[in-house]
Design a protein around this motif. Structure first.
Motif, mmCIF file in Angstrom:
data_model
loop_
_atom_site.group_PDB
_atom_site.id
_atom_site.type_symbol
_atom_site.label_atom_id
_atom_site.label_comp_id
_atom_site.label_asym_id
_atom_site.label_seq_id
_atom_site.Cartn_x
_atom_site.Cartn_y
_atom_site.Cartn_z
ATOM 1 N N MET A 89 0.829 -1.205 0.000
ATOM 2 C CA MET A 89 0.000 0.000 0.000
ATOM 3 C C MET A 89 0.866 1.259 0.000
ATOM 4 S SD MET A 89 -3.173 1.011 -0.030
ATOM 5 C CE MET A 89 -4.223 -0.256 0.687
ATOM 6 N N LEU A 90 1.884 1.284 0.844
ATOM 7 C CA LEU A 90 2.763 2.451 0.916
ATOM 8 C C LEU A 90 3.557 2.632 -0.378
ATOM 9 C CD1 LEU A 90 4.145 2.188 4.575
ATOM 10 C CD2 LEU A 90 2.533 3.878 3.672
ATOM 11 N N THR A 91 3.984 1.519 -0.968
ATOM 12 C CA THR A 91 4.736 1.600 -2.225
ATOM 13 C C THR A 91 3.884 2.197 -3.334
ATOM 14 O OG1 THR A 91 6.040 -0.352 -1.603
ATOM 15 C CG2 THR A 91 6.055 0.296 -3.921
ATOM 16 N N VAL A 92 2.629 1.756 -3.411
ATOM 17 C CA VAL A 92 1.722 2.300 -4.430
ATOM 18 C C VAL A 92 1.482 3.786 -4.192
ATOM 19 C CG1 VAL A 92 -0.641 2.248 -5.305
ATOM 20 C CG2 VAL A 92 0.588 0.113 -4.936
ATOM 21 N N ILE A 93 1.287 4.172 -2.943
ATOM 22 C CA ILE A 93 1.076 5.583 -2.617
ATOM 23 C C ILE A 93 2.281 6.423 -3.040
ATOM 24 C CG2 ILE A 93 0.847 7.226 -0.706
ATOM 25 C CD1 ILE A 93 -0.861 5.113 0.721
ATOM 26 N N ILE A 94 3.483 5.916 -2.741
ATOM 27 C CA ILE A 94 4.700 6.641 -3.108
ATOM 28 C C ILE A 94 4.804 6.790 -4.625
ATOM 29 C CG2 ILE A 94 7.221 6.516 -3.134
ATOM 30 C CD1 ILE A 94 7.036 5.200 -0.358
ATOM 31 N N LEU A 95 4.502 5.715 -5.357
ATOM 32 C CA LEU A 95 4.554 5.778 -6.820
ATOM 33 C C LEU A 95 3.566 6.805 -7.365
ATOM 34 C CD1 LEU A 95 4.855 1.995 -7.804
ATOM 35 C CD2 LEU A 95 6.577 3.778 -8.146
ATOM 36 N N LEU A 96 2.362 6.843 -6.794
ATOM 37 C CA LEU A 96 1.358 7.799 -7.242
ATOM 38 C C LEU A 96 1.778 9.237 -6.928
ATOM 39 C CD1 LEU A 96 -1.922 5.933 -6.253
ATOM 40 C CD2 LEU A 96 -1.093 6.365 -8.570
ATOM 41 N N VAL A 97 2.344 9.438 -5.748
ATOM 42 C CA VAL A 97 2.809 10.774 -5.368
ATOM 43 C C VAL A 97 3.923 11.240 -6.297
ATOM 44 C CG1 VAL A 97 4.012 12.088 -3.582
ATOM 45 C CG2 VAL A 97 2.104 10.608 -2.954
ATOM 46 N N VAL A 98 4.867 10.350 -6.593
ATOM 47 C CA VAL A 98 5.966 10.695 -7.493
ATOM 48 C C VAL A 98 5.434 11.018 -8.890
ATOM 49 C CG1 VAL A 98 8.011 9.792 -8.680
ATOM 50 C CG2 VAL A 98 7.716 9.399 -6.234
ATOM 51 N N LEU A 99 4.492 10.206 -9.367
ATOM 52 C CA LEU A 99 3.925 10.414 -10.702
ATOM 53 C C LEU A 99 3.213 11.766 -10.779
ATOM 54 C CD1 LEU A 99 3.480 9.126 -13.470
ATOM 55 C CD2 LEU A 99 1.419 8.035 -12.559
ATOM 56 N N VAL A 100 2.405 12.058 -9.778
ATOM 57 C CA VAL A 100 1.682 13.337 -9.752
ATOM 58 C C VAL A 100 2.656 14.510 -9.667
ATOM 59 C CG1 VAL A 100 0.170 14.782 -8.330
ATOM 60 C CG2 VAL A 100 -0.468 12.422 -8.819
ATOM 61 N N THR A 101 3.688 14.377 -8.833
ATOM 62 C CA THR A 101 4.670 15.446 -8.668
ATOM 63 C C THR A 101 5.403 15.737 -9.977
ATOM 64 O OG1 THR A 101 5.002 14.843 -6.339
ATOM 65 C CG2 THR A 101 6.709 16.197 -7.381
ATOM 66 N N LEU A 102 5.805 14.690 -10.680
ATOM 67 C CA LEU A 102 6.506 14.866 -11.955
ATOM 68 C C LEU A 102 5.613 15.544 -12.989
ATOM 69 C CD1 LEU A 102 8.409 11.456 -12.260
ATOM 70 C CD2 LEU A 102 9.401 13.711 -11.791
ATOM 71 N N ILE A 103 4.361 15.119 -13.067
ATOM 72 C CA ILE A 103 3.438 15.710 -14.034
ATOM 73 C C ILE A 103 3.168 17.176 -13.692
ATOM 74 C CG2 ILE A 103 1.033 15.677 -14.816
ATOM 75 C CD1 ILE A 103 1.176 12.633 -14.713
#
Length: 217
Positions: free
Chosen positions: A188-202
């Protein structure tokens, strides 16, 4: 490579595919839709109030429906288009239909903020109406449109995560099946981190591009 890492990579690729396909359609449909809403409104260069009100009503209705409800309601239509109601491509249909009116309204605001004096000056010089659209409205509104599209992409990522929880695949499906149902906090935490990174980059890339266009303007 561990099986879970394989699932994470596949989930990320599925999410990127969902967002990429949907956002391309949203961009191609949303900008013309925004232009129609602006140019057919009162005082617009293609004024047609009945068309403007009818189209505006459809956009408002679609924007008012929560994404999960819209996704379920569109299941028969999704099956008709892609042949299934599950998986990545099935999620593209509701994602596109939900995001297009959202982006169109944001792009409409940017187009309405263009100085009307520029339009009047172009008309005084004898420019045809389609030239005004291509050479005045769109160039002047580009920074705002890019900023609005960036916001739309972020919203679509959130929606894709929700879609994943009901069978669309991607990171949302991974978080639901392995993180929530199996009580795996690490996933769950890994998915959250990936989503946060993706949103931040975009968000960062979109903001920088909008600033670049604004300087050129």
């Amino acid at each position: 490579m561990s099986p879970m890492l394989d699932r994470l990579l596949q989930g990320l690729l599925d999410t990127l595919l969902m967002i990429g396909a949907s956002s391309a359609i949203v961009l191609l449909v949303g900008i013309p839709l925004a232009l129609v809403l602006v140019t057919t409104g009162p005082g617009g260069i293609f004024e047609a109030r009945l068309l403007n009100r009818s189209l505006g009503s459809v956009v408002n209705v679609l924007r008012s429906i929560p994404f999960l409800i819209l996704m379920v309601a569109l299941i028969p239509f999704t099956r008709l288009i892609v042949g299934t109601s599950y998986g990545v491509w099935a999620a593209v249909v509701p994602l596109t239909i939900a995001a297009t009116p959202f982006f169109a309204r944001i792009a409409e605001v940017s187009l309405r903020e263009v100085d009307f004096g520029l339009v009047e000056a172009a008309q005084a010089m004898g420019c045809q109406r389609h030239h005004i659209v291509w050479n005045v409205l769109l160039p002047e509104a580009r920074p705002g449109i890019v900023g609005g599209f960036t916001i739309t992409l972020v919203t679509m990522i959130n929606s894709s995560a929700m879609a994943g929880a009901i069978g669309a695949g991607g990171l949302g499906d991974l978080a639901y099946r392995y993180g929530y149902q199996r009580f795996d906090t690490q996933i769950m935490l890994t998915v959250i981190i990936l989503l946060v990174v993706l949103v931040t980059l975009i968000q960062f890339g979109g903001d920088r591009f909008a600033q670049l266009l604004n300087k050129r303007a």
